[in-house]
Design a protein around this motif. Structure first.
Motif, PDB file in Angstrom:
ATOM      1  N   LEU A   1     -22.660  -1.220  -7.722  1.00 16.40           N
ATOM      2  CA  LEU A   1     -24.019  -1.726  -8.298  1.00 16.40           C
ATOM      3  C   LEU A   1     -24.847  -2.156  -7.564  1.00 16.40           C
ATOM      4  CD1 LEU A   1     -23.007  -2.687 -12.143  1.00 16.40           C
ATOM      5  CD2 LEU A   1     -23.990  -0.399 -11.142  1.00 16.40           C
ATOM      6  N   HIS A   2     -24.524  -3.405  -6.683  1.00 21.07           N
ATOM      7  CA  HIS A   2     -24.949  -3.907  -5.817  1.00 21.07           C
ATOM      8  C   HIS A   2     -25.597  -2.953  -4.551  1.00 21.07           C
ATOM      9  CE1 HIS A   2     -26.324  -6.767  -2.902  1.00 21.07           C
ATOM     10  NE2 HIS A   2     -25.542  -6.416  -1.814  1.00 21.07           N
ATOM     11  N   ILE A   3     -24.642  -2.063  -4.186  1.00 17.15           N
ATOM     12  CA  ILE A   3     -24.956  -1.086  -3.082  1.00 17.15           C
ATOM     13  C   ILE A   3     -25.927  -0.277  -3.633  1.00 17.15           C
ATOM     14  CG2 ILE A   3     -23.881   0.944  -1.626  1.00 17.15           C
ATOM     15  CD1 ILE A   3     -21.461  -0.758  -1.388  1.00 17.15           C
ATOM     16  N   MET A   4     -26.017   0.349  -4.861  1.00 13.35           N
ATOM     17  CA  MET A   4     -26.757   1.277  -5.479  1.00 13.35           C
ATOM     18  C   MET A   4     -28.293   0.831  -5.288  1.00 13.35           C
ATOM     19  SD  MET A   4     -24.893   3.221  -8.283  1.00 13.35           S
ATOM     20  CE  MET A   4     -23.607   4.360  -8.071  1.00 13.35           C
ATOM     21  N   THR A   5     -28.284  -0.526  -5.835  1.00 14.13           N
ATOM     22  CA  THR A   5     -29.530  -1.129  -5.949  1.00 14.13           C
ATOM     23  C   THR A   5     -30.185  -1.560  -4.495  1.00 14.13           C
ATOM     24  OG1 THR A   5     -28.965  -2.366  -7.920  1.00 14.13           O
ATOM     25  CG2 THR A   5     -30.704  -3.219  -6.688  1.00 14.13           C
TER      26      THR A   5
END
Length: 290
Positions: A102-106
């Protein structure tokens, strides 16, 4: 209200609009489709503006009032924003946590991440897989799609890719070699943007071009290395007084370490200043003081 200080007087022409080209060389190696670049100022150019500039045919220079890592990420966002094929997609290991993906996607503003072990493709995780997930400490392998992955070979054309995307009702195609190693990613958004922005300024791999600014301080070479690793297409030594020993030394050092770097240097306001930067090895000179 009238603007009568400048008047452009049209003259006779035998040229039709479709016969006109606005292409121009920023350096001997870097051609723009429109001769416009945006300033490397913190109130002007970060990734959003740089993407808009490149889509329009010009080039944006990411400002340097950022940490080295932050500036490199801004360049990387431009380079990964759209492409014929993303040749170095962001990936994640199946044992990583859902919170990490989720951090990477953001961070990269993307909706899906291929899952790999080394360079071997084992799955993909998308927003669809995570939509109702609340246990963020679970591993990615618990939610990723690993069965019946839709993949294409490296030589797949964009038209063939579009057919595959439509056939399987998906937004991302995984590009793999004969051994199942991930080689790239093709998205429906990239294909649509190629048609929407036909005049976009792109590199040889179909990625939008991006520039970045550097100074001549103690972290200069570290910043240059990070920006080159992020695939910046051009760097600009952005100083208020370019006709100086520090700038000329910086040009020589950067070109010695990175001979293929397309390097703009400035600012200068005199003929002797421009010549000095050219003689030092600058690929382009930035003019104007104030």
């Amino acid at each position: 209200l009238s603007f009568d200080d400048v008047l452009l007087v049209p003259d006779y022409s035998a040229i039709l609009p479709d016969e006109v080209t606005t292409r121009a060389w920023l350096t001997k190696e870097l051609q723009l489709n429109v001769p416009i670049v945006s300033a490397a100022m913190d109130t002007v150019t970060e990734s959003h503006t740089a993407i808009s500039m490149a889509r329009s045919g010009g080039l944006g220079f990411i400002h340097r009032n950022l940490s080295i890592e932050e500036q490199a990420i801004e360049v990387d966002r431009v380079k990964k924003s759209e492409s014929g094929m993303i040749v170095d997609p962001v990936t994640i290991h199946p044992d990583a946590l859902i919170s990490e993906v989720l951090h990477i996607m953001t961070k990269y503003r993307i909706s899906g991440v291929p899952v790999t072990i080394g360079d071997k493709l084992v799955g993909i995780v998308t927003n669809r897989d995570l939509r109702f997930e609340t246990q963020l400490d679970k591993p990615v392998r618990s939610v990723m799609t690993s069965e019946n992955l839709v993949t294409v070979p490296e030589k797949c054309t964009l038209e063939e890719s579009k057919i595959m995307l439509h056939k399987h009702r998906i937004e991302k195609l995984l590009v793999v070699d004969k051994e199942g190693k991930l080689k790239g990613l093709i998205t429906i958004k990239d294909i649509e943007k190629i048609k929407k922005y036909p005049n976009a300024c792109k590199d040889s791999l179909g990625r939008l071009r991006a520039g970045a600014a550097i100074g001549v301080g103690s972290d200069m070479m570290e910043r240059v290395q990070a920006l080159m690793r992020a695939n910046a297409d051009a760097l600009v030594i952005d100083t208020s007084h370019g006709h100086s020993k520090n700038v000329m030394d910086a040009i020589r050092n950067i070109k010695a370490a990175f001979p293929d770097c397309q390097l703009v240097a400035g600012n200068v306001a005199t003929e002797s200043g421009a010549k000095a930067l050219i003689d030092a090895g600058a690929d382009a000179v930035k003019i104007g003081i104030g």
